[in-house]
Design a protein around this motif. Structure first.
Motif, mmCIF file in Angstrom:
data_model
loop_
_atom_site.group_PDB
_atom_site.id
_atom_site.type_symbol
_atom_site.label_atom_id
_atom_site.label_comp_id
_atom_site.label_asym_id
_atom_site.label_seq_id
_atom_site.Cartn_x
_atom_site.Cartn_y
_atom_site.Cartn_z
ATOM 1 N N ARG A 160 27.067 67.830 -17.771
ATOM 2 C CA ARG A 160 25.648 67.846 -18.128
ATOM 3 C C ARG A 160 24.792 68.569 -17.095
ATOM 4 N NH1 ARG A 160 23.716 65.022 -22.010
ATOM 5 N NH2 ARG A 160 21.781 64.520 -20.938
ATOM 6 N N LYS A 161 25.299 69.694 -16.623
ATOM 7 C CA LYS A 161 24.514 70.536 -15.736
ATOM 8 C C LYS A 161 23.907 71.670 -16.556
ATOM 9 C CE LYS A 161 27.322 69.652 -11.611
ATOM 10 N NZ LYS A 161 28.152 70.276 -10.535
ATOM 11 N N ASN A 162 22.768 72.171 -16.109
ATOM 12 C CA ASN A 162 22.108 73.242 -16.837
ATOM 13 C C ASN A 162 22.948 74.513 -16.824
ATOM 14 O OD1 ASN A 162 19.801 71.771 -17.557
ATOM 15 N ND2 ASN A 162 18.828 72.180 -15.574
ATOM 16 N N SER B 84 22.970 78.637 -17.205
ATOM 17 C CA SER B 84 22.074 79.778 -17.055
ATOM 18 C C SER B 84 22.217 80.745 -18.219
ATOM 19 C CB SER B 84 22.383 80.503 -15.740
ATOM 20 O OG SER B 84 23.677 81.087 -15.803
ATOM 21 N N ARG C 198 25.355 81.616 -20.683
ATOM 22 C CA ARG C 198 25.261 81.570 -22.146
ATOM 23 C C ARG C 198 25.854 82.841 -22.763
ATOM 24 N NH1 ARG C 198 22.546 77.419 -24.155
ATOM 25 N NH2 ARG C 198 21.224 76.202 -22.752
ATOM 26 N N ASP D 278 20.016 69.685 -22.787
ATOM 27 C CA ASP D 278 19.720 70.129 -21.429
ATOM 28 C C ASP D 278 20.720 71.157 -20.925
ATOM 29 O OD1 ASP D 278 21.909 68.572 -21.155
ATOM 30 O OD2 ASP D 278 21.142 67.331 -19.522
ATOM 31 N N GLY D 279 21.461 71.807 -21.790
ATOM 32 C CA GLY D 279 22.264 72.917 -21.323
ATOM 33 C C GLY D 279 23.644 73.014 -21.875
ATOM 34 N N ASP D 280 24.305 71.927 -22.254
ATOM 35 C CA ASP D 280 25.700 72.005 -22.645
ATOM 36 C C ASP D 280 25.830 71.994 -24.168
ATOM 37 O OD1 ASP D 280 26.661 68.521 -22.351
ATOM 38 O OD2 ASP D 280 24.696 69.429 -22.617
#
Length: 399
Positions: free
Chosen positions: A95-97, A99, A103, A125-127
């Protein structure tokens, strides 16, 4: 696609976002100037693509240099992309953002298609939209092979739709072609008869709490833990589907092994009998293991094609736990299925695992864990009910 090209594409997406932002602020002149930069970068990207295509020209399948052998045809760029994507996948799992450059790696990996078996859906939130990497898929399959996976004995059809139908030919006696005299009119013959078989995959899944200490550990530990859990659960799920479908067959009383022989020799079609196997539980296997011929030799033999495997009269013997396929202790019988399970049952599978994680939902916040949700989609149908016989074999000791 090279790393340089992926970086260019990431910059292009970022610049287009800036243009849209300027337009929303009614800054048309500034947006037009920024569009000139977008057009220049697009030209540069096209040149870079052409250059990379030239560099790959004539090297292996599809213009790419091949590495390795067997079914794993991949280029050096594929291997690099696989490694980069795995890192992004693990970031998503933690669950880390992610970039904009990462992507672009996700987008390119999905385009490459090594047709993956897995899929993952993450949080906002990113994943998001992460498919399970091919190497982790391989690890999951290695785990499943450590157990008795009954789905390997039935027909597994990978589907892309959540529902659909198949048309199968009904079993019927075929009449031969009639004789046609010279200059005589050729007559119509009987038409084949078909029946539809519909499927609708069902979602099944579970939640695995991962301690945040585990997620802070090495990538290999995280991958091994998740792969073990998904592998075991997928085997248990499919075994349950196969056994439940087998239990829909009409049960036949079998007084002894001669009844099993009769099922093979008479009840089953000869073509089915040739490719049939024997599925039973531990009690049934123990009975078969004690059978001897007239000369006192055990009928159960080693299968030289499968280390540790057994055969009887040329038929592979598959053994499952008594807990999964229970005996009738009152009646003194053990279940035994004789036939070709690939002709009997078809398992429709979306063939992927959807993964999502949360640190706030459910009990995750109270436990200080990250809860991983895994989902799989399958449906199972009987294809040809005459392809197998389900017997209740009498295993009571003879006096």
């Amino acid at each position: 696609m090279s790393k340089e090209l992926r970086e260019m594409l990431a910059r292009l997406d970022s610049m287009k976002g800036e243009v849209r932002s300027l337009l929303s602020e009614d800054k048309a002149d500034e947006a037009e100037k920024r569009m000139n930069d977008v057009r220049a970068l697009q030209k540069k990207i096209e040149v870079q693509k052409s250059l990379e295509n030239e560099d790959r020209g004539g090297l292996g399948l599809g213009g790419e240099q091949q590495l390795g052998g067997g079914n794993g045809i991949e280029s050096r760029e594929d291997a690099e992309l696989e490694n980069e994507y795995r890192q992004v996948f693990l970031k998503g799992l933690r669950r880390k953002n992610i970039s904009s450059e990462e992507r672009s790696i996700i987008t390119e990996y999905e385009k490459r298609a090594v047709m993956h078996e897995g899929g993952a859906t993450g949080q906002a939130d990113g994943d998001s939209s992460l498919i399970v990497p091919q190497d982790i898929q391989t690890r999951i399959q290695e785990v499943t092979r450590q157990f008795v996976d009954l789905s390997q004995y039935v027909t597994v059809e990978n589907v892309t739709a959540l529902s659909g139908s198949r048309v199968i030919e009904a079993d019927a006696e075929f009449t031969p072609f009639p004789v046609v005299e010279e200059y005589a009119e050729i007559q119509l013959i009987d038409n084949p008869k078909f029946r539809p078989l519909s499927y609708k995959v069902v979602k099944r899944g579970g939640i695995l709490p991962l301690t945040n200490e585990l997620l802070a550990d090495s990538d290999q530990n995280v991958i091994r833990y998740v792969s073990q859990w998904i592998g075991k659960k997928s085997v248990a799920t499919r075994n349950s589907l196969v056994l439940n479908q087998l239990n829909t067959l009409t049960k036949t009383a079998m007084a002894d092994f001669d009844a099993v022989r009769t099922a093979i020799n008479v009840t089953l079609d000869p073509a089915i009998a040739l490719s049939s196997l024997i599925l039973t539980n531990q009690d049934g296997f123990n009975y078969l293991d004690g059978l001897k011929d007239a000369n006192g030799r055990y009928l159960l033999q080693d299968d030289i094609t499968r280390p540790g495997g057994k055969m009887i009269k040329g038929k592979q013997v598959v053994v499952v736990n008594n807990r999964l396929l229970a005996s009738d202790t009152v009646g003194g019988t053990a279940p035994i299925v004789v036939g070709n399970l690939k002709e009997l049952i078809v398992l429709f599978s979306r063939k992927f695992y959807e993964l999502a994680s949360t640190k706030e939902g459910g009990d995750a916040f109270k436990r200080d864990t990250t809860d991983l949700r895994a989902l799989m989609r399958d449906d199972i149908k009987t294809w040809d009910s005459k392809a197998a016989v389900f017997g209740n074999l009498d295993i009571t000791p003879t006096v």
